[in-house]
Design an enzyme around this catalytic site. Structure first.
Site, PDB file in Angstrom:
ATOM      1  N   GLU B 286     -55.445 -56.643  27.599  1.00  0.00           N
ATOM      2  CA  GLU B 286     -55.069 -55.243  27.762  1.00  0.00           C
ATOM      3  C   GLU B 286     -56.021 -54.543  28.735  1.00  0.00           C
ATOM      4  O   GLU B 286     -55.597 -53.739  29.562  1.00  0.00           O
ATOM      5  CB  GLU B 286     -55.090 -54.555  26.385  1.00  0.00           C
ATOM      6  N   GLU B 289     -55.136 -55.493  32.149  1.00  0.00           N
ATOM      7  CA  GLU B 289     -53.910 -54.799  32.537  1.00  0.00           C
ATOM      8  C   GLU B 289     -54.215 -53.343  32.915  1.00  0.00           C
ATOM      9  O   GLU B 289     -53.731 -52.833  33.927  1.00  0.00           O
ATOM     10  CB  GLU B 289     -52.923 -54.847  31.353  1.00  0.00           C
ATOM     11  N   CYS B 312     -51.092 -52.390  20.024  1.00  0.00           N
ATOM     12  CA  CYS B 312     -51.422 -53.270  18.897  1.00  0.00           C
ATOM     13  C   CYS B 312     -50.844 -52.789  17.581  1.00  0.00           C
ATOM     14  O   CYS B 312     -50.825 -53.535  16.617  1.00  0.00           O
ATOM     15  CB  CYS B 312     -52.926 -53.468  18.750  1.00  0.00           C
ATOM     16  N   SER B 332     -48.802 -51.100  27.222  1.00  0.00           N
ATOM     17  CA  SER B 332     -49.318 -52.408  27.601  1.00  0.00           C
ATOM     18  C   SER B 332     -48.367 -53.473  27.071  1.00  0.00           C
ATOM     19  O   SER B 332     -47.782 -53.322  26.002  1.00  0.00           O
ATOM     20  CB  SER B 332     -50.704 -52.591  26.966  1.00  0.00           C
ATOM     21  N   LYS B 371     -46.603 -54.992   9.968  1.00  0.00           N
ATOM     22  CA  LYS B 371     -46.953 -56.336  10.434  1.00  0.00           C
ATOM     23  C   LYS B 371     -45.998 -57.384   9.877  1.00  0.00           C
ATOM     24  O   LYS B 371     -45.771 -58.419  10.486  1.00  0.00           O
ATOM     25  CB  LYS B 371     -48.383 -56.673  10.013  1.00  0.00           C
ATOM     26  N   GLU B 374     -43.148 -57.205  12.157  1.00  0.00           N
ATOM     27  CA  GLU B 374     -43.543 -57.737  13.470  1.00  0.00           C
ATOM     28  C   GLU B 374     -43.547 -59.267  13.443  1.00  0.00           C
ATOM     29  O   GLU B 374     -43.065 -59.920  14.374  1.00  0.00           O
ATOM     30  CB  GLU B 374     -44.933 -57.209  13.842  1.00  0.00           C
ATOM     31  N   GLU B 379     -38.754 -62.488  19.164  1.00  0.00           N
ATOM     32  CA  GLU B 379     -39.517 -62.841  20.367  1.00  0.00           C
ATOM     33  C   GLU B 379     -40.844 -63.517  20.024  1.00  0.00           C
ATOM     34  O   GLU B 379     -41.522 -64.039  20.904  1.00  0.00           O
ATOM     35  CB  GLU B 379     -39.736 -61.618  21.263  1.00  0.00           C
ATOM     36  N   CYS B 516     -55.952 -48.147  11.162  1.00  0.00           N
ATOM     37  CA  CYS B 516     -55.556 -49.201  10.224  1.00  0.00           C
ATOM     38  C   CYS B 516     -56.237 -49.067   8.862  1.00  0.00           C
ATOM     39  O   CYS B 516     -55.703 -49.510   7.859  1.00  0.00           O
ATOM     40  CB  CYS B 516     -55.872 -50.568  10.800  1.00  0.00           C
TER      41      CYS B 516
END
Lengths: 162, 591, 488
Positions: B286, B289, B312, B332, B371, B374, B379, B516
């Protein structure tokens, strides 16, 4: 809007857009928008609520929350001849319950339902302000006063050929 | 500030005007029971519908009882919090609530941690008169990849509705129906999966009953652990170590990193790794990037997408996919640490230990419920096999440890395994709001300027304010950084970007209050915001205690690039460590 | 002969003028009071006049109107609102509709007066969508008033502007509560919020808002025209003026009446109402709708006003008045009102959402003969707690029908529980139909009319009703020409 794909006829979509626009697409006008929309479509199915939510830029959960709060709004289509039995106090003390029971029996549906042929639907409402005529029954816009259980058959018969 | 004097249970107290009876009583050490009321003090997150009516008190001269959570003190007020009238009313109201609540406490996911259950205990409820003929309001169950909804247990406290709408501005939930049949849920009582829910889990974090709980994967993990054909490895997110101890009676803010590692090892995981390793890797990708986009921008490229947004937080990713799909090329492309870990584990590490992909089970321990969703995104699967097999919340890990008869408090400290267990302090602070961008700044600064940072802490990026701004001097180039936690606050920054008014080069976004550490999978805070602050402190302490505090200094990360990935943003890195986003907004189709 | 009992203040123009023609209203002094206010009085004068008149809110609560205006006038804001609550939701009440349909200008004029008094330039009428005629007439009235410069900008050539818009209710009784009403106008679920803040501080769109109901507003112009001292001579010490009631139920003359405060229930029922139908015995009168209670013989000579009705365990409510005779079962009446409350509870607070449901269930059990004596104590306790802990006026009053019938008809509850009998013969579950063999000639008419085939018997032989099958519809009894069928 939710993530579900909403399918709607272009004509209907434009009508809803028009209605929302006539209220400046303001969230505060939600109830007015729903009134107009129901007036036009007869009921407020999920896809219509999704479009309204999108147009007013609000969550469809909130729109649904409002639709399910107010008894005037319905998500089910009404029958061709919606029958409403007044169960206000005056009608109640004069036997509205028995009249309602007779309608249920004759039509074989419960309150909030529509007959399979789509002809009649049954609902209760609170006081139409005709307590002098109690018990009162409305079929569409037509008012019947002093209805007795025996009279139910005759009322339904009026609509048999319509 | 104007003061008022009043008496509560015959004790005099002076409070600022506008203080509620509930808060004034607290000053006197009188703990009036509250149920729907919730206040994360200092964060400005308050739920005060005055709906449950458990907190009622008697106010002399008033006709009816007053809800103490939402009645302001007035001069000369005389309040009684436990007269017979109050006690009887409170009990009767509680009996009402319980009469419309399932009695399956023994098997309820919230049992032992349920505010309604605690209240029943506190009020000494032993029976519910007339329960045998009391109708219950019932709704359909809803099982999503992250959250389970059992509205039969909803008590209309409206906390979830407040979090989902006012704090997160997600709008997946609303009160629906009227009267006895009312509850809080998505439109048309659809499955939450079909709504705009981001799975941030803040509804679960505040639900006082078992109406909203996480999808439990502990059984799946036990099955994997007991399967001799599988190699099972685990990764633990930074925020977990700062909160897990609470489930075992340790003071909030107690770091249990070493004990957690020991517990996981004793549970039978073949390798105990750290998501922090992947966080360092995230910074490499990141950060590169960000520098890439910045360099282009400073070189005069007007097409380059700025600000860059961190990616994230999976709830945040869901949020912009639903609400801002037109901006999906701004964040990102770096995958989240959980997913980077999974991808590296099932390629690089699997090769190293010579285990076939399908025989390697990757478990993650996360402070998060999004999560879970996710981990099962298409993908992030190879031929149907997910990079991360199961994602457990901090709460589920605590259950797992308890089921294995381990007393976390008394366990010795052990270290993570190598190579995917090594991390720097930069990775640890991913667990708090502002941490990701601080970690990125540490690395980007040194890589960009070629200079060593004299001080790695960027105090200007820290704090609990929901939207924070700071400008960091990159050797003469001022870099504007924005930070938001809470999706409602993120929305404000996104609207600025949409309007072309954003001043930022980079923005960090976390969905949960405090980042978090306040995630939907953490031990329940029961509306005590000091817990969130204690966890934050613990995270920064762990960072401070580390020898290496910048991601690019992690020797195992350096080795990973040398042995496997080449360099950041290489083709291989792109394939394994980056992703793309989808337009998940609702569509109206003409039929 | 009974006419003199009534005074028409609120209903003065109803049925006399063509409500769709503003000229007729003006001919009967409409907008004179507004003119007087704007040209001769300061806003403080207007508030003082209303305060002195002793006018109290006709929507049910009886809060002093002048005081309400005063509070709203003292809260400063760039925008204030005057709201007319025309969401008449009491089952069995239709006086607001009659005023809106019969004399819409009285309400518009009063709202403008209120706006002048409190410093508001916008008025909103929250009206039931089920009142299409009232809506139509209001729209016509607003248009005509605008045309005549009696609403709109620079009214009477002054600097005072006042515009009125309509907002539609959508069927939620709780929206009669002012905070709910305001939320509904804002497009939200009509859930109440805790007061304070009162609407006078923070109302519609967060601005100071004064909410009065139709009948309250309808009293205002005449007070200004004739003076507070004229108005406060009518009525009792603490309740001034008149009250409109929708008289219904088992009386000979049903309909709207307007009587001075202080008239007794006896005068209303037996003189104006012409007594009980079919020579039956008076049993009870229910006032105040779902928030009120049932009063009996012993209350007949109580002068009707806000405080007396509350003292008697009922309330004024918005003015529904339902008369019951010996055939009405009081447990069923309580159940009827609770059924209404359960359906209309918004669900926000637990005592109202769940408690009322539990009250209803208990009443239902009693009417089915499944009650036990302990239930009566539970009914009372639950009722008291619901009143004591509910968030808004709906829950704070919803147990009144239960408490007042428990107080006044305790024996009737006991009869249902101990003897499994409904003295009024209304509770179907407690009735059984029998054929008296001596009277039955075996004509088979009853068996033929029975919809469920519960009646058996040979021709010309006494018939028999199988009570297991019988649904107690009463069709047989009506058909029998020989008085052979009885209910026990």
């Amino acid at each position: 809007m939710s993530r579900i794909k909403v399918k709607i006829k272009e004509k209907d979509l434009n009508i809803i857009k028009e209605i929302c626009k006539s209220f400046n697409n303001e969230q505060g006008e939600l109830i007015n928008v729903l009134h107009k929309t129901q007036e036009h479509f007869g009921y407020l199915p999920a896809e219509i609520q999704e479009v309204v939510a999108k147009e007013l830029e609000m969550s469809v959960a909130k729109v649904y929350g409002v639709v399910t709060f107010y008894s005037f709004f319905t998500m089910k289509p009404k029958g061709k001849f919606p029958i409403s039995i007044c169960t206000g106090t005056a009608c109640y003390v004069r036997g509205a319950e028995n009249v309602l029971g007779e309608f249920k029996r004759q039509l074989n549906i419960e309150v909030g339902e529509t007959t399979p042929d789509g002809k009649f639907s049954l609902s209760c409402l609170r006081c139409v302000g005709a307590c002098g005529l109690a018990p009162v029954v409305l079929v569409g816009d037509k008012t019947y006063g002093r209805v007795s259980p025996e009279g139910v058959k005759d009322i339904l018969a009026e609509y048999n050929d319509k | 500030m104007e003061k008022v004097k009043l008496s509560i249970d015959n004790k005099l107290v002076e409070v600022e005007k506008g203080t509620t009876i509930y808060k004034a009583a607290k000053q006197l050490g009188i703990d009036i029971p509250v149920l729907c009321y919730m206040n994360l003090e200092g964060l400005g997150i308050e739920n005060k519908p005055g709906g449950c009516r458990i907190c009622v008190v008697e106010v002399e001269g008033r006709r009816n009882l007053a809800p103490s959570c939402s009645t302001d003190c007035t001069e000369g007020m005389v309040v009684h919090t436990h007269t017979m009238r109050v006690i009887n009313a409170r009990r009767t109201v509680m009996e009402f609530i319980l009469s419309d609540h399932p009695k399956d406490c023994l098997t309820c996911a919230k049992s032992g941690n349920c505010e309604l259950q605690d209240m029943a205990v506190k009020l000494g409820i032993r029976e519910i008169p007339g329960q045998e003929y009391a109708a219950m309001s019932t709704y359909k169950m809803d099982f999503s990849p992250s959250i389970i909804r059992d509205l039969d247990k909803c008590i209309m406290c409206r906390r979830c509705e407040m979090m989902c709408n006012e704090f997160q501005t997600v709008g997946a939930l609303s009160a629906f129906n009227r009267g006895f049949q009312s509850a809080v849920g998505p439109a048309f009582e659809m499955d939450i999966e079909d709504s705009t829910c981001t799975y941030c889990g803040q509804c679960v974090a505040v639900c006082p009953t078992g109406a909203l709980t996480e999808k439990d994967h502990t059984r799946d993990v036990i099955n994997a652990l007991s399967d001799p054909t599988k190699t099972v490895i685990v990764q633990t997110a930074p925020a977990v170590r700062a909160a897990l101890g609470e489930e075992f009676g340790l003071k909030p803010g107690t770091l249990v990193t070493g004990k957690m590692v020991t517990a996981l090892r004793r549970l039978g995981f073949n390798y105990v790794f750290d998501t922090d390793f992947a966080a360092d890797l995230t910074i490499m990708e990141e950060g590169t990037e960000l520098l890439g986009r910045l360099t282009k921008f400073l070189g005069g490229d007007k097409e380059v997408k700025l600000p860059i947004l961190t990616s994230c937080c999976p709830a945040w990713v869901n949020f912009f996919e639903h609400n801002f799909p037109e901006m999906k090329d701004i964040p990102s492309t770096a995958r989240s640490p959980q997913q980077m870990f999974g991808a590296i584990a099932k390629t690089y590490f699997a090769d190293k230990i010579k285990v076939k992909r399908e025989d390697l089970v990757v478990v993650s321990i996360m402070p998060c419920l999004a999560k879970k969703y996710e981990a099962q995104r298409d993908e992030f699967k190879v031929d149907g096999n997910p990079d991360v097999d199961f994602s457990l919340s901090t709460r589920e890990l605590a259950h797992l440890i308890k089921q294995a008869n381990l007393d976390l408090k008394t366990l010795p400290d052990e270290d993570f395994d190598k190579p995917l267990g090594e991390s720097t302090g930069a990775a640890v602070i991913f667990g708090v709001t502002g941490g990701v961008i601080e970690a990125a700044t540490r690395t980007a600064y040194e890589l960009h300027t070629g200079k060593k940072l004299a001080k790695v802490e960027f105090e200007q990026l820290r704090g609990m304010e929901f939207i924070r701004k700071a400008t960091i001097d990159f050797n003469g180039t001022p870099i504007n950084i924005g930070i938001a936690h809470g999706l409602g606050n993120a929305r404000k920054l996104l609207d600025e970007i949409k309007a072309g008014k954003s001043e930022f080069h980079a923005i960090e976004i976390m969905a949960c209050p405090g980042g978090c550490i306040g995630g939907g999978g953490q031990p329940l805070h029961h509306s005590d915001s000091s817990i969130l602050k204690a966890r934050t402190k613990a995270i920064y302490a762990e960072d401070e205690g580390k020898v290496l505090r910048k991601s690019h200094e992690n020797p195992y990360i350096i080795k990973l690039y040398e042995e496997f990935l080449g360099k950041p943003m290489s083709e291989k890195a792109h394939h394994l460590l980056h992703t793309h986003y989808f337009d998940k907004s609702g569509k109206i189709e003409i039929s | 002969m009974t006419k003199y009992k009534q005074i028409r203040i609120v209903l003065n123009n109803c049925g006399v003028i063509d409500p769709e023609n503003i000229e007729e209203s003006i001919a009967r002094d409409s907008y004179m009071a507004l003119g007087k206010c704007i040209t001769e009085m300061t806003p403080q004068d207007v508030i003082k006049e209303i305060k002195e008149s002793g006018l109290r809110g006709r929507g049910g609560g009886g809060f002093p109107t002048g005081l309400k205006w005063e509070i709203a006038s003292k809260n400063h804001a760039d925008q204030k609102y005057v709201v007319c609550n025309a969401d008449e939701g009491d089952p069995g009440a239709f006086m607001d509709r009659s005023v809106l349909e019969g004399d819409p200008h009285a309400v518009l004029e009063a709202m403008a007066i209120c706006g002048y008094a409190i410093g508001a330039t916008k008025g909103l009428i929250y009206i039931r969508a089920e009142y299409p005629m009232a809506i139509k007439r209001l729209k016509i009235a607003i248009d005509q008033a605008l045309e005549y410069g009696l609403l709109g900008n620079n009214i009477f050539g002054s600097k005072f502007d006042f515009n009125i818009e309509l907002r539609y209710g959508a069927g939620a009784f709780v929206c009669g509560e002012e905070t709910s009403l305001i939320h509904s106008m804002e497009g939200l679920r009509g859930e109440p919020t805790i007061k304070p803040p009162f609407p006078a501080e923070k109302g519609y769109l967060g601005k100071p808002t004064n909410v009065n109901n139709v009948e309250t507003f309808a009293c205002v112009p005449i007070i200004i025209r004739k003076g507070a001292s004229w108005f406060n001579k009518i009525g009792t010490e603490k309740s001034k003026g008149t009250k409109v009631f929708a008289l219904a139920g088992k009386v000979n003359n049903v309909g709207l009446i307007e009587v001075p405060m202080g008239t007794t229930l006896r005068e209303v029922i037996f003189e104006i109402g012409g007594g009980i139908q079919n020579g039956k015995k008076f049993k009870a009168v229910q006032t105040g709708g779902p928030s009120g209670g049932c009063l009996t013989e012993k209350h007949l000579d109580t002068p009707i006003d806000f405080d007396n009705l509350i003292a008697a365990g009922s309330m004024m409510g918005s003015g529904g008045m339902i008369v019951m005779d010996e055939d009405n079962c009081m447990v069923s009446v309580a159940k009827f009102y609770l059924d209404f409350t359960v359906e209309e509870s918004c669900g926000k607070c637990s005592p109202c959402r769940i408690g009322n449901k539990r009250l209803y269930e208990l009443l239902e059990r009693i009417t089915k003969g499944q009650g036990v004596m302990d239930d009566l104590q539970r009914l009372r306790n639950m009722s008291n707690v619901i009143k004591d802990t509910s968030l808004c006026g709906l829950g704070q009053t919803s147990p009144n029908p239960v408490l007042s019938t428990l107080d006044n008809f305790y024996d009737e509850y006991v009869a249902h529980i101990k003897d499994h009998k409904c003295p009024a013969g209304q509770c179907k579950d407690l009735m059984k139909y029998f054929i008296i063999a001596e009277n039955c000639v075996g004509c088979t008419a009853c068996a033929r009319v029975c919809p469920v085939g519960a009646i058996t018997g040979e021709k010309k032989e006494p018939h028999f009703i199988n009570s297991e099958i019988c649904i107690k519809c009463g069709a047989c009894m009506e058909r029998c020409k020989f008085d052979a069928i009885i209910i026990k």
